[in-house]
Write a protein that holds these residues in place. Structure first.
Motif, PDB file in Angstrom:
ATOM      1  N   ALA A 117       0.846  -1.081   0.159  1.00 28.18           N
ATOM      2  CA  ALA A 117       0.062  -0.157  -0.026  1.00 28.18           C
ATOM      3  C   ALA A 117       0.745   1.200  -0.023  1.00 28.18           C
ATOM      4  CB  ALA A 117      -0.980  -0.047   1.049  1.00 28.18           C
ATOM      5  N   ALA A 118       1.828   1.201   0.542  1.00 29.29           N
ATOM      6  CA  ALA A 118       3.063   2.365   0.930  1.00 29.29           C
ATOM      7  C   ALA A 118       3.609   2.681  -0.300  1.00 29.29           C
ATOM      8  CB  ALA A 118       3.837   2.216   1.992  1.00 29.29           C
ATOM      9  N   ARG A 119       4.005   1.665  -1.266  1.00 27.29           N
ATOM     10  CA  ARG A 119       4.567   1.665  -2.544  1.00 27.29           C
ATOM     11  C   ARG A 119       3.825   2.087  -3.478  1.00 27.29           C
ATOM     12  NH1 ARG A 119       9.516  -1.190  -2.448  1.00 27.29           N
ATOM     13  NH2 ARG A 119       9.687  -2.489  -0.392  1.00 27.29           N
ATOM     14  N   THR A 120       2.400   1.707  -3.444  1.00 25.37           N
ATOM     15  CA  THR A 120       1.344   2.237  -4.384  1.00 25.37           C
ATOM     16  C   THR A 120       1.018   3.893  -4.191  1.00 25.37           C
ATOM     17  OG1 THR A 120       0.544  -0.009  -4.407  1.00 25.37           O
ATOM     18  CG2 THR A 120      -0.990   1.903  -5.419  1.00 25.37           C
ATOM     19  N   PHE A 121       1.020   4.400  -2.955  1.00 26.83           N
ATOM     20  CA  PHE A 121       0.650   5.488  -2.530  1.00 26.83           C
ATOM     21  C   PHE A 121       1.866   6.368  -2.917  1.00 26.83           C
ATOM     22  CE2 PHE A 121      -2.224   4.162   1.086  1.00 26.83           C
ATOM     23  CZ  PHE A 121      -3.291   4.297   0.366  1.00 26.83           C
ATOM     24  N   LEU A 122       3.070   5.979  -2.888  1.00 19.77           N
ATOM     25  CA  LEU A 122       4.324   6.588  -3.272  1.00 19.77           C
ATOM     26  C   LEU A 122       4.337   6.964  -4.753  1.00 19.77           C
ATOM     27  CD1 LEU A 122       6.962   4.915  -1.129  1.00 19.77           C
ATOM     28  CD2 LEU A 122       6.429   7.373  -0.885  1.00 19.77           C
ATOM     29  N   ASN A 123       3.800   6.183  -5.491  1.00 20.83           N
ATOM     30  CA  ASN A 123       3.670   6.493  -7.137  1.00 20.83           C
ATOM     31  C   ASN A 123       2.735   7.476  -7.697  1.00 20.83           C
ATOM     32  OD1 ASN A 123       5.569   4.380  -7.547  1.00 20.83           O
ATOM     33  ND2 ASN A 123       4.091   2.733  -7.478  1.00 20.83           N
ATOM     34  N   ILE A 124       1.820   7.891  -6.667  1.00 18.23           N
ATOM     35  CA  ILE A 124       0.872   9.067  -6.993  1.00 18.23           C
ATOM     36  C   ILE A 124       1.482  10.367  -6.986  1.00 18.23           C
ATOM     37  CG2 ILE A 124      -1.210   9.977  -6.171  1.00 18.23           C
ATOM     38  CD1 ILE A 124      -2.133   7.432  -5.167  1.00 18.23           C
ATOM     39  N   PRO A 125       1.258  11.013  -8.199  1.00 21.65           N
ATOM     40  CA  PRO A 125       2.005  12.482  -8.214  1.00 21.65           C
ATOM     41  C   PRO A 125       1.216  13.227  -7.562  1.00 21.65           C
ATOM     42  CG  PRO A 125       0.690  11.910 -10.323  1.00 21.65           C
ATOM     43  CD  PRO A 125       0.766  10.440  -9.472  1.00 21.65           C
ATOM     44  N   CYS A 126       2.065  14.348  -7.025  1.00 24.84           N
ATOM     45  CA  CYS A 126       1.542  15.437  -6.380  1.00 24.84           C
ATOM     46  C   CYS A 126       0.495  16.593  -6.901  1.00 24.84           C
ATOM     47  CB  CYS A 126       2.570  16.103  -5.473  1.00 24.84           C
ATOM     48  SG  CYS A 126       1.827  17.117  -4.044  1.00 24.84           S
ATOM     49  N   ASP A 127       0.767  16.711  -8.149  1.00 26.96           N
ATOM     50  CA  ASP A 127       0.256  17.870  -9.017  1.00 26.96           C
ATOM     51  C   ASP A 127      -1.217  17.840  -9.522  1.00 26.96           C
ATOM     52  OD1 ASP A 127       1.312  15.895 -10.619  1.00 26.96           O
ATOM     53  OD2 ASP A 127       1.525  17.152 -12.299  1.00 26.96           O
ATOM     54  N   SER A 128      -1.914  18.728  -9.740  1.00 29.92           N
ATOM     55  CA  SER A 128      -3.254  19.021 -10.342  1.00 29.92           C
ATOM     56  C   SER A 128      -4.230  17.798  -9.529  1.00 29.92           C
ATOM     57  CB  SER A 128      -3.121  18.437 -11.646  1.00 29.92           C
ATOM     58  OG  SER A 128      -2.473  18.931 -12.488  1.00 29.92           O
ATOM     59  N   TRP A 129      -4.217  17.958  -8.081  1.00 24.39           N
ATOM     60  CA  TRP A 129      -5.122  17.318  -7.172  1.00 24.39           C
ATOM     61  C   TRP A 129      -6.451  18.016  -7.069  1.00 24.39           C
ATOM     62  CZ3 TRP A 129      -2.793  12.988  -4.720  1.00 24.39           C
ATOM     63  CH2 TRP A 129      -3.891  12.557  -3.764  1.00 24.39           C
ATOM     64  N   ASN A 130      -7.521  17.197  -7.574  1.00 23.49           N
ATOM     65  CA  ASN A 130      -8.886  17.872  -7.386  1.00 23.49           C
ATOM     66  C   ASN A 130      -9.869  16.702  -7.458  1.00 23.49           C
ATOM     67  OD1 ASN A 130     -10.770  19.665  -7.980  1.00 23.49           O
ATOM     68  ND2 ASN A 130     -10.919  19.479 -10.041  1.00 23.49           N
ATOM     69  N   ASP A 131     -10.661  16.839  -6.363  1.00 22.86           N
ATOM     70  CA  ASP A 131     -11.887  16.099  -6.572  1.00 22.86           C
ATOM     71  C   ASP A 131     -11.602  14.504  -6.282  1.00 22.86           C
ATOM     72  OD1 ASP A 131     -14.654  15.418  -6.058  1.00 22.86           O
ATOM     73  OD2 ASP A 131     -14.838  15.342  -8.194  1.00 22.86           O
ATOM     74  N   GLU A 132     -10.746  14.270  -5.354  1.00 22.91           N
ATOM     75  CA  GLU A 132     -10.362  12.873  -5.134  1.00 22.91           C
ATOM     76  C   GLU A 132     -11.216  12.226  -4.038  1.00 22.91           C
ATOM     77  OE1 GLU A 132      -8.720  11.750  -7.546  1.00 22.91           O
ATOM     78  OE2 GLU A 132      -7.712  13.425  -8.469  1.00 22.91           O
ATOM     79  N   ILE A 133     -10.831  10.825  -3.871  1.00 20.16           N
ATOM     80  CA  ILE A 133     -11.451   9.985  -2.824  1.00 20.16           C
ATOM     81  C   ILE A 133     -10.921  10.741  -1.523  1.00 20.16           C
ATOM     82  CG2 ILE A 133     -11.939   7.771  -1.791  1.00 20.16           C
ATOM     83  CD1 ILE A 133     -11.567   6.777  -4.575  1.00 20.16           C
ATOM     84  N   ILE A 134      -9.550  10.953  -1.157  1.00 18.66           N
ATOM     85  CA  ILE A 134      -9.116  11.350  -0.058  1.00 18.66           C
ATOM     86  C   ILE A 134      -8.320  12.710  -0.413  1.00 18.66           C
ATOM     87  CG2 ILE A 134      -8.846   9.214   0.934  1.00 18.66           C
ATOM     88  CD1 ILE A 134      -5.925   9.096   0.302  1.00 18.66           C
ATOM     89  N   SER A 135      -7.998  13.475   0.588  1.00 21.68           N
ATOM     90  CA  SER A 135      -7.142  14.612   0.508  1.00 21.68           C
ATOM     91  C   SER A 135      -5.574  14.224   0.285  1.00 21.68           C
ATOM     92  CB  SER A 135      -7.374  15.713   1.589  1.00 21.68           C
ATOM     93  OG  SER A 135      -6.915  15.060   2.699  1.00 21.68           O
ATOM     94  N   PRO A 136      -4.782  15.385  -0.035  1.00 24.24           N
ATOM     95  CA  PRO A 136      -3.375  14.961  -0.284  1.00 24.24           C
ATOM     96  C   PRO A 136      -2.726  14.675   1.171  1.00 24.24           C
ATOM     97  CG  PRO A 136      -3.763  16.947  -1.698  1.00 24.24           C
ATOM     98  CD  PRO A 136      -5.113  16.322  -0.999  1.00 24.24           C
ATOM     99  N   LEU A 137      -3.234  15.677   2.226  1.00 26.85           N
ATOM    100  CA  LEU A 137      -2.855  15.192   3.736  1.00 26.85           C
ATOM    101  C   LEU A 137      -3.197  13.963   4.139  1.00 26.85           C
ATOM    102  CD1 LEU A 137      -1.632  16.399   6.059  1.00 26.85           C
ATOM    103  CD2 LEU A 137      -3.671  17.472   6.811  1.00 26.85           C
ATOM    104  N   SER A 138      -4.466  13.392   3.716  1.00 25.35           N
ATOM    105  CA  SER A 138      -4.547  12.060   3.970  1.00 25.35           C
ATOM    106  C   SER A 138      -3.784  10.959   3.623  1.00 25.35           C
ATOM    107  CB  SER A 138      -6.074  11.732   3.656  1.00 25.35           C
ATOM    108  OG  SER A 138      -6.918  12.538   4.464  1.00 25.35           O
TER     109      SER A 138
END
Length: 375
Positions: free
Chosen positions: A152-173
């Motif tokens: 799960a940690a490896r999958t989350f690490l592959n998610i880019p930080c840019d253009s975050w909008n209307d996702e299931i969870i927030s960047p802080l989460s």
């Protein structure tokens, strides 16, 4: 509205002294707005059906599904998302349908269905980063729900930080999920390689310096500071929708991994100092270590309050390696002797496996070999 009323009831049951009342006026206004929007969208669908406008029918059904999803009515949301699928005609429409179903099943906590839809979405050739991010988020949440914290940690690490909008969870989460899963499952070298030196993850860490300092505390073996930082967040994290069921397990794994890293470099460790480093008593630490060091080659000296690493007998291992090497050399020597004897005798060893057409000798080769033998 349903979520709001349930939250008020739960708060009143937990803290009767607060006496929080339900805002009836807000419920009335919200209900009226919901019904008006549903009526308007349904009228639009009827008009589009008359003109056979499939694209607008699909879009209106999807808007209705989004509306019911925002209202917390997941059953009706699923119903209208399914209707929108019948009018899809492109790959993008199919992917939108899969993402909508992923979203509904995530909030239903149907992780097996989420995993199935994620696998289908991954086979679609799509490069839009918005779609790819949502797929990775759902995949990471599914792996976390199955307690595969390392993956799960490896999958989350592959998610880019840019253009975050209307996702299931927030960047802080996402930052908190990644940090806890990594601390619970990664070794020290992986913390540096995958988290601290990760340029993409540094963008998330810049949002919350507290989390960054917590990771650095664990990496620098200042476990008391790191554990204290996590304890300050624990009550708040227990309110998280997706993380709450895993908080106790994650904190337990983080503490256990920290203890292993603490005494890993040493042959002998003072349990009094170790108890101070982990903000606990020697007696409580000893009880934790009894389960932790089982099968780890570590011995607890309860009288002297010392943790000792049991040395492996290097002499015995060397003897085993030498015997194995001798056996290998003997086998290879006998094999060479047999091959040499066969060549001297002029023997040909044929295989029982039938030869292919390419391997069979030609007629001219057979005649030439027979003439040589007769001569």
């Amino acid at each position: 509205i349903i979520v709001y009323t349930d939250a008020v009831d739960a708060l009143n049951n937990t803290c009767p002294s607060e006496g929080m009342s339900i805002n009836v006026e807000w419920i009335t206004q919200t209900s009226k707005y919901m019904l008006n929007k549903v009526d308007r969208l349904e009228q639009d669908i009827k008009g589009y059906q008359v003109t056979q406008d499939k694209e607008n029918i699909r879009r209106a059904n999807q808007l209705l599904g989004d509306h019911f999803h925002d209202c917390g009515d997941l059953s009706n949301a699923t119903k209208y998302y399914q209707k929108s699928r019948d009018y899809g005609s492109t790959v993008t429409h199919t992917l939108e349908f899969l993402l909508n179903f992923i979203k509904v099943n995530v909030y239903h906590f149907h992780w097996r269905s989420v995993n199935n839809y994620v696998e289908k979405a991954e086979h679609i050739d799509e490069t839009d980063p918005r779609f790819l991010r949502r797929i990775q988020l759902a995949k990471g949440l599914t792996e976390m729900s199955l307690k595969d914290y390392s993956q799960a940690a490896r999958t989350f690490l592959n998610i880019p930080c840019d253009s975050w909008n209307d996702e299931i969870i927030s960047p802080l989460s996402l930052l908190i999920y990644t940090t806890l899963c990594a601390l619970a499952s990664f070794k020290r070298k992986d913390l540096q390689r995958l988290l601290i030196d990760n340029n993409n993850f540094k963008q998330y860490l810049d949002m919350q310096p507290t989390i960054r300092n917590c990771i650095l505390s664990f990496y620098n073996r200042r476990f008391n500071i790191g554990l204290q930082s996590l304890d300050l967040l624990k009550r708040e994290l227990k309110l998280d929708l997706f993380l709450a069921p895993h908080i106790d397990d994650l904190y337990s794994f983080i503490r256990s991994e920290s203890m292993k890293q603490y005494f890993a470099p040493y042959l002998c460790c003072d349990m009094v100092k170790m108890a101070t480093a982990f903000n606990t008593t020697v007696e409580a630490l000893e009880l934790e270590l009894m389960d932790l060091v089982a099968g780890e080659g570590v011995k607890i000296d309860s009288y002297n309050k010392v943790l000792t690493t049991v040395k492996k007998c290097e002499k015995t291992q060397i003897q085993k390696d030498v015997v194995a090497l001798c056996d290998t050399l003997n086998f290879k020597t006998q094999e060479l002797i047999v091959k040499t004897a066969i060549l001297k005798a002029g023997l040909v060893v044929k295989s029982n496996v039938p030869m292919s057409a390419d391997e069979k000798p030609s007629t001219s080769q057979v005649k030439s070999s027979s003439s040589v033998s007769s001569s």
